[in-house]
Design an enzyme around this catalytic site. Structure first.
Site: not given
Length: 326
Positions: A114, A253, A283
């Site tokens: 990520c 994020h 996500n």
């Protein structure tokens, strides 16, 4: 004479297929309300079976090159941040290079989960500022649906597919003002894919035990994220010589709405400064920040001259931050 590196153009791509919370209710033991209240996610995009990471990356890259006002021949390096490349090797970046038709230039992947876009931004900035490369095409693309265990309600509700890209090149004014990246491999088991590598090669047993899918200790990852992301944000703001009040927009994020809002509140950033799209895309790992940035710029929300802070946290464990003048 100092060379400045900045973001010259951005682009993104999202697959057409939309998977809603209501649809997930039919396949795993969960509810739309549970997903929304705990994560902020309402739907996510899922790539087609014949749509690889390099295909999504190419579309985001072409848009970024166009918006940067350069030709593809002006690109001197391609960096692709991904944990789901088309093949373990060659790299997804090599696939993009071939599909883009810019043979001969260097290309490689970055595996920082990520935090991949921030890791790539740190590298691209260094290459441009030292004069090594003029225009770096930085892409973050993920097809997490292919490593998602759709029987695991704790992880399958979180993840989606997509790609974001940016052209990093020389700018007249200071663009990328500060970056910072960190990692802690001792906590790797909090978020990882057990099988498929040299430690645990694919076998009948690994497939049977579903070890080729993403595994996560959600509670521990949450604790680490709320500790590391604000810390690295403070670090890059100090490096840039900026106060939180000077920031026009912040892009975290997109992993969990509660994490995003709690950290923003800690820095005193109101909702209107917080770029959030987790409700629509979930996500997408490394791709969340560049997708959010590209869309905010396309919509005219983020404009030239705005100061943007970014922060990410992911598997590795990895984390990073950046302060950028658009």
């Amino acid at each position: 004479m100092k060379i400045n590196a900045g973001i010259k153009g951005t682009g993104c791509y999202l697959p057409k297929k939309i998977l809603t919370n209501s649809e997930l209710e039919k396949t795993v033991d969960t509810t739309d309300e549970w997903i929304r209240t705990r994560t902020g996610i309402e739907e996510r995009r899922i790539a087609a079976d014949d749509e690889a990471v390099s295909d999504m990356a190419l579309k985001a890259a072409e848009q970024a090159v166009k918006n940067a006002g350069i030709k593809k021949e002006d690109i001197s390096l391609i960096i692709t941040a991904t944990i789901t490349p088309d093949t373990p090797w060659p790299s997804a970046a090599a696939m993009v290079q071939s599909k883009l038709g810019v043979d001969g230039i260097p290309s490689y992947d970055v595996s920082a989960a990520c935090s991949g876009f921030i890791y790539g931004l740190d590298m691209a900035r260094a290459f441009v500022e030292t004069g090594r490369y003029d225009n770096v095409l930085l892409i973050a693309a993920e097809k997490l649906s292919c490593i998602t265990d759709w029987q695991d309600r704790n992880t399958c509700v979180l993840l989606g597919d997509g790609a974001g890209a940016a052209v990093i090149g020389q700018t007249k004014e200071e663009g990328i003002m500060a970056t910072a990246i960190h990692s802690d491999g001792s906590k790797r088991d909090m978020l990882y894919q057990p099988a498929g590598g040299s430690a645990m090669p694919a076998s009948e047993e690994t497939v049977k035990n579903r070890l080729h899918y993403l595994k996560m200790d959600g509670a521990e990852v949450y604790k680490m994220a709320v500790e590391k992301m604000p810390k690295v944000l403070g670090e890059v703001l100090e490096k840039a010589g900026k106060t939180p009040e000077a920031v026009d927009f912040v892009i975290f994020h997109q992993a969990n709405i509660r994490i995003i809002k709690s950290i923003a509140k800690r820095f005193g950033w109101p909702d209107e400064k917080n770029i959030i799209n987790i409700q629509k895309f979930g996500n997408t790992s490394a791709a969340t920040i560049p997708i959010a940035l590209a869309q905010a710029m396309e919509e005219g929300r983020i404009k030239k001259g705005d100061l943007v802070a970014m922060s990410a946290f992911g598997a590795g464990l990895t984390w990073g931050g950046a302060v950028v003048r658009i």
